[in-house]
Design a protein around this motif. Structure first.
Motif, short mmCIF file in Angstrom:
data_model
loop_
_atom_site.label_atom_id
_atom_site.label_comp_id
_atom_site.label_asym_id
_atom_site.label_seq_id
_atom_site.Cartn_x
_atom_site.Cartn_y
_atom_site.Cartn_z
N CYS A 1 0.86 -1.31 -0.11
CA CYS A 1 0.09 -0.08 -0.08
C CYS A 1 1.00 1.33 -0.01
CB CYS A 1 -0.98 -0.13 1.27
SG CYS A 1 -2.18 -1.12 1.38
N PRO A 2 0.52 2.25 -0.57
CA PRO A 2 1.24 3.77 -0.51
C PRO A 2 1.07 4.27 0.67
CG PRO A 2 -0.98 3.94 -1.76
CD PRO A 2 -0.84 2.61 -1.50
N ALA A 3 2.04 5.09 1.11
CA ALA A 3 2.06 5.78 2.26
C ALA A 3 0.93 6.98 2.13
CB ALA A 3 3.38 6.45 2.53
N ARG A 4 0.31 7.07 3.18
CA ARG A 4 -0.83 8.29 3.33
C ARG A 4 0.09 9.34 4.15
NH1 ARG A 4 -6.09 7.54 3.33
NH2 ARG A 4 -6.69 8.65 5.12
N ILE A 5 0.07 10.53 3.67
CA ILE A 5 0.85 11.70 4.15
C ILE A 5 0.04 12.65 4.59
CG2 ILE A 5 2.61 13.49 3.63
CD1 ILE A 5 4.20 11.14 1.76
N ARG B 1 13.75 20.86 -1.84
CA ARG B 1 13.28 19.74 -2.93
C ARG B 1 12.32 18.90 -2.35
NH1 ARG B 1 18.04 15.36 -3.19
NH2 ARG B 1 18.23 14.94 -1.07
N PRO B 2 11.22 19.63 -2.13
CA PRO B 2 10.16 18.87 -1.36
C PRO B 2 9.83 17.59 -2.36
CG PRO B 2 9.39 20.90 -2.93
CD PRO B 2 10.87 21.08 -2.85
N ASP B 3 9.45 17.53 -3.77
CA ASP B 3 8.98 16.42 -4.18
C ASP B 3 9.67 15.14 -3.91
OD1 ASP B 3 6.77 15.42 -6.11
OD2 ASP B 3 8.61 14.37 -6.97
N ALA B 4 11.31 15.49 -4.07
CA ALA B 4 12.16 14.17 -3.91
C ALA B 4 12.18 13.84 -2.46
CB ALA B 4 13.64 14.61 -4.11
N GLU B 5 12.08 14.78 -1.30
CA GLU B 5 12.10 14.43 -0.02
C GLU B 5 10.77 13.72 0.36
OE1 GLU B 5 14.51 14.34 2.02
OE2 GLU B 5 15.96 15.21 0.49
N LEU B 6 9.62 14.29 0.01
CA LEU B 6 8.37 13.49 0.18
C LEU B 6 8.15 12.11 -0.34
CD1 LEU B 6 6.10 14.56 1.72
CD2 LEU B 6 4.62 15.27 -0.31
N GLN B 7 8.80 12.00 -1.43
CA GLN B 7 8.99 10.69 -2.11
C GLN B 7 9.73 9.61 -1.33
OE1 GLN B 7 7.16 9.62 -5.07
NE2 GLN B 7 7.18 7.89 -3.73
N ALA B 8 10.98 10.23 -0.61
CA ALA B 8 11.68 9.26 0.22
C ALA B 8 10.85 9.01 1.34
CB ALA B 8 12.78 10.15 0.32
N ILE B 9 10.17 9.87 2.06
CA ILE B 9 9.25 9.60 3.13
C ILE B 9 8.38 8.56 2.77
CG2 ILE B 9 7.74 10.60 4.72
CD1 ILE B 9 9.47 13.25 4.63
N ARG C 1 5.80 2.87 3.67
CA ARG C 1 4.64 2.18 2.80
C ARG C 1 3.60 1.49 3.58
NH1 ARG C 1 5.21 2.46 -2.48
NH2 ARG C 1 3.71 0.70 -2.90
N GLY C 2 2.28 1.79 3.43
CA GLY C 2 1.27 1.19 4.21
C GLY C 2 1.24 1.74 5.70
N GLU C 3 1.66 3.00 5.84
CA GLU C 3 1.68 3.60 7.37
C GLU C 3 1.34 5.14 6.89
OE1 GLU C 3 4.80 1.76 9.87
OE2 GLU C 3 5.50 3.45 8.56
N THR C 4 0.71 5.89 8.00
CA THR C 4 0.39 7.46 7.66
C THR C 4 1.65 8.34 8.61
OG1 THR C 4 -1.97 6.90 7.72
CG2 THR C 4 -1.39 9.23 8.39
N VAL C 5 1.89 9.22 7.79
CA VAL C 5 2.90 10.10 8.46
C VAL C 5 2.42 11.51 8.50
CG1 VAL C 5 4.85 8.49 8.18
CG2 VAL C 5 4.22 10.27 6.65
#
Length: 293
Positions: free
Chosen positions: A5-9, A58-66, A71-75
């Motif tokens: 599952c993708p991460a929920r941010i 570099r918000p997109d890259a850092e957010l993608q790393a997070i 994955r499968g969690e909410t942050v």
């Protein structure tokens, strides 16, 4: 955790005070300027805070790393501008970041589509029991912020009793309905918007039942800053439910037991003065009068 599952941010403003976090959070992330707010939130949620210096560069890259790490969690991520109105829950779909609708937003969308039908289907009488409770603590002439004014029927009765009412609703269709009836009304989302004030009281009949338990925590804290008196009605019961009642469109309801409701009010700075039960065709309602403790 489900790694498929993708991460929920959950994106929150950098100056967040009382965040409504309605699910289990694995970690809080913040840029350097949001570190203090992030520390407060992480402490309240009982999770780790990680400060990411490159988050704004570099918000997109850092957010993608997070997202890849969780994955499968909410942050929670503080202070990051992706062009969404905050707060917002986002997922990466492969074509970019997508904002997900909350249960409350889906409920508001139903009201937007069927405000007129709702007006025709509900009782025309105001909630006199709740207004009577309010009158025990707020003298005539007091200024009242009404959350979720809807069709405006309670505001009319409040003004008949001498109160000065600020009508508000998160649904534009209801705001336009009240304006077409000749009344001033403001669009205000109790979850995301500031209440202004000060007022003599905050009044909310059949509104809090659309907020999840964490959202209601945040709303109660904002109400406490806005007024010393709170009068509200919500439904008694267990758990949560979706219903098509009245509108033939889905609306989300959160039900409450008395002791957890009293505990939440105490935790958010309210002292219950009166709690009455009232029966209706759809169940039992709590009619609550509380004062700032």
């Amino acid at each position: 955790m489900n790694l498929m599952c993708p991460a929920r941010i959950l994106l929150l403003p950098g100056d967040v005070q009382d965040a409504a976090v309605g699910e289990r959070v694995a970690q809080v992330y913040a840029g350097p300027f949001e570190a203090a707010a992030g520390a407060r939130l992480a402490d309240r949620l009982g999770v780790k805070l990680t400060v990411v210096p490159e988050l704004t560069q570099r918000p997109d890259a850092e957010l993608q790393a997070i997202a890849d790490l969780h994955r499968g969690e909410t942050v929670v991520v503080l202070g990051l501008d992706l062009g969404f109105r905050l707060p917002a829950i986002v997922e990466h779909t492969g074509d970019g970041w997508t904002r997900l609708a909350s249960d409350n937003e889906l409920t508001l969308a139903s009201y937007e589509q069927a405000a007129g039908k709702f007006r025709d289907s509900i009782p025309s009488e105001p909630n006199n029991l709740l207004i009577d409770l309010l009158a025990e603590r707020l003298p005539s002439g007091g200024r009242v912020l009404e959350l979720g004014s809807g069709t405006g029927k309670d505001a009319i009765e409040l003004e008949t009793r001498g109160y000065v009412v600020r009508r508000t609703d998160a649904t534009q269709a209801f705001v336009e309905m009240m304006r077409s009836d000749g009344y001033a009304a403001d669009r205000l989302n109790a979850i995301t918007d500031d209440f202004g004030g000060p007022y003599g009281a905050v009044y909310a009949s059949a509104v809090f039942l659309h907020f999840d338990r964490a959202q209601l925590d945040g709303v109660l804290r904002k109400a406490r800053r806005a007024a010393p008196v709170l009068a509200f009605a919500t439904r008694e019961g267990k758990g949560e439910e979706w219903s098509n009642r009245h509108l033939d469109l889905p609306r989300h309801f959160v039900l409450w037991q008395e002791e957890p409701l009293r505990d939440l009010l105490a935790a958010t700075g309210w002292s219950v003065q009166r709690l009455e039960r009232g029966e209706s065709r759809i169940g039992t309602w709590f009619q609550v009068l509380a004062v700032r403790s």
